[in-house]
Scaffold this motif. Structure first.
Motif, short mmCIF file in Angstrom:
data_model
loop_
_atom_site.label_atom_id
_atom_site.label_comp_id
_atom_site.label_asym_id
_atom_site.label_seq_id
_atom_site.Cartn_x
_atom_site.Cartn_y
_atom_site.Cartn_z
N CYS A 228 0.83 -1.19 0.00
CA CYS A 228 0.00 0.00 0.00
C CYS A 228 0.87 1.25 0.00
O CYS A 228 0.57 2.21 -0.68
CB CYS A 228 -0.93 -0.02 1.21
SG CYS A 228 -2.24 1.19 1.11
N CYS B 216 -7.99 4.63 1.53
CA CYS B 216 -7.89 3.42 0.71
C CYS B 216 -8.62 3.61 -0.61
O CYS B 216 -9.70 4.18 -0.66
CB CYS B 216 -8.52 2.25 1.48
SG CYS B 216 -8.83 0.78 0.49
N VAL B 217 -8.00 3.13 -1.70
CA VAL B 217 -8.63 3.29 -3.01
C VAL B 217 -9.18 1.96 -3.54
O VAL B 217 -9.51 1.84 -4.71
CB VAL B 217 -7.65 3.91 -4.04
CG1 VAL B 217 -7.23 5.31 -3.59
CG2 VAL B 217 -6.43 3.03 -4.27
N ASP B 218 -9.24 0.96 -2.69
CA ASP B 218 -9.88 -0.33 -3.01
C ASP B 218 -9.19 -1.11 -4.13
O ASP B 218 -9.82 -1.94 -4.79
CB ASP B 218 -11.35 -0.12 -3.39
CG ASP B 218 -12.16 0.44 -2.23
OD1 ASP B 218 -12.03 -0.11 -1.13
OD2 ASP B 218 -12.89 1.42 -2.41
N CYS B 219 -7.90 -0.87 -4.32
CA CYS B 219 -7.19 -1.54 -5.41
C CYS B 219 -7.05 -3.04 -5.16
O CYS B 219 -6.88 -3.81 -6.10
CB CYS B 219 -5.81 -0.92 -5.61
SG CYS B 219 -4.67 -1.29 -4.26
N GLY B 220 -7.05 -3.46 -3.89
CA GLY B 220 -6.99 -4.89 -3.59
C GLY B 220 -5.59 -5.50 -3.68
O GLY B 220 -5.44 -6.71 -3.52
N CYS C 93 -3.38 -5.31 -1.52
CA CYS C 93 -3.08 -5.84 -0.20
C CYS C 93 -3.64 -7.26 -0.05
O CYS C 93 -3.03 -8.11 0.58
CB CYS C 93 -3.63 -4.92 0.88
SG CYS C 93 -5.38 -4.54 0.66
#
Ligand code: SF4
Ligand code: SF4
Ligand code: FES
Lengths: 154, 573
Positions: free
Chosen positions: B156, B189-193, B195
């Motif tokens: 992240c 958080c930009v929800d990119c996933g 992580c």
């Protein structure tokens, strides 16, 4: 942002990341604790993500995130007090106040802090409330002590 | 070159190379937790420890540079016992609910415990029952399963430069969490996933809303339409034992029908539509002195990032919705009526390699006339799960074509699945729209491949256009900063938040190496190489849609259905 925080940030000017801890200390000094707004302001000021600033701040015991209560209770967890059972004293304080160390009761009356050694080993286990020392505190004396302060608040 | 000895065998290594890299090359398996390929070692977890002759104590192989004459034992009783103890300690307060865990059977911790022969609980840690963070539309965080390896924190921060999560507190009280212990929804958080993809346990997973989809499928009044994104067909085979990079588009169509979807469309169709709109927008900006460079807008994590971090740069974003949203909009806004279906009865499902698409689908600016363009989004991983639940087997299913009209696609639309692909597709069409001639370039090598930053100059009708394709938000941040500081030699910038693009999206299979990502990318390139229809502007169904309904690109109907607006957004802890 409160002017106290603003004043601190101005004082530190365009510092780098290495200024983080001194700035946090100064903000807490000025404001009594680190509010969310303060952490956000420091993060913006140093161009750091808020998660980093919060992460660093929570690493150190010296920072608190809620305003101090009217009565600030310090529990000594130094060696002498530990040997004399300060862990149990802390436990019973937490239970009586329904808060963890570093927190403040909902009514704003009490806040709890764990300190390393308060320098009164002869009185162990010792707690201090707004600087007043209570010596040889047994866990079952905790409620009585707190009630005395509650009466004082009325 | 150094010569070292591993478990009594002589092995060649580069001087200064980390021991772990040598071991992996030699096929010697040592478990790791904190190690991340391509990043500086932290040496935090100590799982990779081995014995090195003449060195007191065990050494972490991930952070131990080899030198000539080094002798190591990777599986001495002492090393193995140390690793086992570490895993046992990690398990001391881990919830033993593997059977109910989304990562059951796909979990590093489970594997390590198995490999090291952990058969009983030797340590019992304090009980801890934290709340699961369900606040985000895309990501679920279960702190109880976190083993504090720090991988999510590093991705992240270092890859995405978002730093939504970090270590909070210390010692036994240490946790990974957003600032102020807040929910992810109010964090940055930009929800990119990304992580999720690195988490060794079930501490980070995607939001799954299967029920709404199954309810729609079993509701006779609903017409359930599904679209699958370009990256999905070249990936999902891996989850069923096929070689990485196998394209199963036809089998996927057939399987989706078997699952009960009434119509199977291809998001690559609306990628072609995006190309028409976005290519036209680029030319219009160049002609009218609009804001340049233009940034692509098909990656919702990137759009979210820009809205939060650089609101002053939003004028650069293309106003085009993403292909996912465009397809939803034309299905509900046009196709439904053509097919004699009430648009209110259409339930639109999107299968995406992405978690941020879940966030995008529920945004208020992704409603057309109050109705969401897309009703539910599932990831590649979730689709694989659903296929298994239904006992279907990709290997024995005969391929079928998608449905008309939104099944037809050019290979340019398919390229959207890889970093640089949107650029390549758009340039082909922009060139045609500007000059009436095809771009004389079978492939734009400069914007292909897994590099995080790719730049090129191309000639469009006598105008030299600088283009850049970046992936990984840290790379995007650097480029945006350059542009903000006055860099003016680029006119068109493609950004995908995930390194390498959607083929490596946050909804893709967990625990795949770089080779699999390369293979998926190569599969898209092969599809493009072999395709007859290689340009969006030759897609007959796209042309028909314009003739029958939309009019011209950037026209009034396009504006209503296919374009959107952006706004500054700030994390509100
Ligand atoms: S989803 Fe992306 S931005 Fe959000 S915490 Fe995970 S890596 Fe960071
Ligand atoms: S959430 Fe997962 S990746 Fe992040 S520190 Fe915990 S175990 Fe590691
Ligand atoms: S992998 Fe080497 S210390 Fe974690």
């Amino acid at each position: 942002m409160s002017s106290a925080i603003e004043e601190v940030l101005n004082r530190y000017g365009e510092g780098g990341r290495d200024q983080l801890i001194p700035i946090l200390q100064a903000v807490q000094e000025a404001d009594g604790h680190l509010s969310r707004a303060a952490v956000m302001a420091v993060a913006r000021h140093l161009r750091l993500p808020p998660s980093k600033v919060f992460g660093v701040a929570t690493f150190y015991n010296q920072f608190r995130f809620q305003p101090k209560g009217r009565f600030h209770v310090q529990v000594c967890r130094g060696t002498a007090c530990h040997v004399k059972g300060s862990a149990a004293v802390l436990e019973s304080l937490k239970r009586a106040l329904k808060i963890e160390a570093g927190q403040t009761t909902k009514d704003g009356l009490f806040s709890l802090e764990v300190v390393a050694c308060i320098g009164a080993c002869g009185l162990a286990p010792v707690i201090a409330v707004n600087g007043e020392f209570h010596a040889g505190v047994a866990p079952d004396r905790v409620t009585g002590i707190l009630n005395a302060y509650r009466r004082r608040a009325k | 070159m150094s010569t070292i000895e591993v478990n009594g065998r002589t092995v060649q290594a580069d001087a200064g190379e980390m021991l772990l890299a040598v071991l992996r090359r030699e096929g010697i398996s040592v478990p790791t937790l904190c190690h991340m390929e391509g990043m500086l070692p932290t040496g935090a977890c100590r799982l990779c420890v081995v014995e090195a002759e003449g060195v007191p104590g065990l050494v972490p192989s991930c952070a131990f540079p080899v030198r000539d004459g080094l002798k190591v034992q990777t599986h001495s009783p002492r090393a193995v016992q140390a690793r086992k103890t570490i895993v046992e300690l990690l398990l001391a307060n881990h919830p033993d609910d593997c059977l109910y865990c989304a990562r059951n059977g796909d979990c590093d911790l489970q594997d390590m415990a198995g490999e090291l022969g952990v058969r009983q609980r030797r340590y019992s840690g304090g009980h801890w029952d934290p709340k699961v963070d369900l606040s985000s539309p895309a990501i679920v965080r279960d702190p109880a399963k976190c083993i504090l390896c720090g991988r999510c924190v590093r991705v992240c921060e270092e890859v995405q430069s978002v730093a939504a999560i970090d270590f909070v507190g210390r010692g036994t009280g240490a946790r990974v969490s957003p600032a102020f212990h807040a929910g992810l929804n109010v964090s940055n958080c930009v929800d990119c996933g990304q992580c999720i993809k690195v988490c060794p346990t079930g501490a980070l997973t995607e939001q799954s809303r299967f029920k709404a989809i199954f309810d729609a499928i079993h509701n006779p009044a609903k017409v359930v339409v599904v679209q699958h994104a370009p990256a999905v067909s070249v990936t999902i085979g891996e989850q069923f034992g096929l070689k990485a990079g196998t394209d199963v588009a036809g089998v996927l169509n057939a399987t989706l029908r078997r699952l009960g979807f009434d119509q199977v469309f291809d998001t690559s169709f609306s990628a072609d539509l995006t190309v028409m709109e976005e290519g036209s927008e680029l030319l219009a900006r160049v002609a009218n002195g609009g804001t340049l460079p233009m940034f692509t807008s098909c990656c919702p994590a990137w759009v979210d990032f820009l809205e939060q971090e650089y609101p002053d740069m939003l004028g650069h974003l293309s106003s085009c919705k993403s292909p996912q949203q465009m397809l939803g909009a034309v299905v509900k806004g046009w196709w439904a009526r053509q097919a004699g279906v009430d648009p209110a009865n259409v339930f639109m499902v999107a299968v995406m390699p992405c978690t941020a698409k879940k966030y995008e689908a529920q945004l208020p600016n992704m409603l057309t006339d109050g109705d969401p363009d897309v009703d539910a989004v599932i990831t590649t991983r979730e689709l694989a799960r659903i296929i298994r639940m239904r006992g279907l087997d990709l290997a024995t299913t005969e391929p079928e074509g998608p449905d008309t009209p939104f099944g037809e696609r050019s290979s340019a639309g398919k390229l959207f699945g890889a970093s640089g692909g949107v650029m390549e597709a758009a340039v082909r069409t922009a060139h045609f729209l500007a000059t009436g001639k095809e771009l004389d370039m079978p492939r734009m090598q400069a914007v292909r491949g897994l590099d995080g930053v790719k730049e090129a100059r191309i000639d469009i009708g006598g105008t030299s256009v600088g283009v850049a394709a970046v992936s990984g938000l840290a790379n995007a941040r650097r480029l945006v900063e350059e542009i903000r500081a006055g860099r003016s030699d680029v006119q068109f910038v493609e950004v995908m938040a995930c390194p390498g693009g959607c083929i490596n999206g946050g909804g893709q299979p967990i625990r795949c190496g770089k080779d699999a990502i390369k293979a998926r990318m190569q599969a898209l390139y092969s599809i493009d190489r072999d395709a007859k229809l290689r340009c969006a502007h030759h897609n007959e169904q796209v042309k028909r849609l314009y003739e029958a309904f939309l009019g011209a690109p950037l026209g009034e109907r396009s504006h209503h259905l296919l374009h959107t607006t952006y706004g500054a957004r700030r994390a509100e802890y």
